[in-house]
Design a protein around this motif. Sequence first.
Motif, short mmCIF file in Angstrom:
data_model
loop_
_atom_site.label_atom_id
_atom_site.label_comp_id
_atom_site.label_asym_id
_atom_site.label_seq_id
_atom_site.Cartn_x
_atom_site.Cartn_y
_atom_site.Cartn_z
N GLU A 1 32.14 35.51 1.79
CA GLU A 1 31.07 34.93 2.30
C GLU A 1 30.64 33.36 0.79
N VAL A 2 30.35 31.80 1.72
CA VAL A 2 30.82 31.42 0.13
C VAL A 2 29.50 30.61 1.01
N ALA A 3 28.35 29.78 -0.27
CA ALA A 3 27.78 29.26 0.35
C ALA A 3 28.46 27.61 0.83
N CYS A 4 28.05 26.93 1.36
CA CYS A 4 28.42 25.92 2.54
C CYS A 4 28.12 24.89 0.94
N GLY A 5 29.67 24.20 0.88
CA GLY A 5 29.13 22.77 -0.09
C GLY A 5 30.09 23.33 -1.19
N GLU A 6 30.02 24.57 -2.13
CA GLU A 6 30.58 25.51 -2.87
C GLU A 6 32.06 25.08 -2.61
#
Length: 155
Positions: A126-131
């Motif tokens: 999982e990665v934060a959208c935009g990162e």
Amino acid sequence: MGAGVEFWSELSSSPSSPPAEDDPRTREVLESRVEQFLSLHRAHLERAFAEADEADLDTSELGDRVRATYRDWRWGSLADLAGVLATAGFTLGELHAAGAGTPWRWVVDHGGLPCADGEDNALAGEVACGEPFPTGDVTPPAHPGCRCILAPAPR
């Protein structure tokens, strides 16, 4: 982009509308991809001219080399560029629909070329959208021929 928005909205069960047709971020990303393509092929032409100059080729032989370069672009590279632009447009739609900070994950497409960058990004979870993902990419494509996509992180 619309397909990416629709795909994301269906997977995440959160409706979203597509960005404006003239979205500056989208234009910037897609123009950057085209510029990378043109820079690479410009370098190939420059090399063909330099080699022809070193070998003291006549105009006819130089013409043959230039035609061969353009033929290669027409039969392979332009199709690759179209795929890169389609993938980039799709994932930019996903980026728009997801919104900053939304958790998402990289999904590798095994139907095309091997995608080592995609595998690294998928392993990140999982990665934060935009990162950025581990390879530094915020969205696919990670390389020419990459057809990976993004999906909501499991809840």
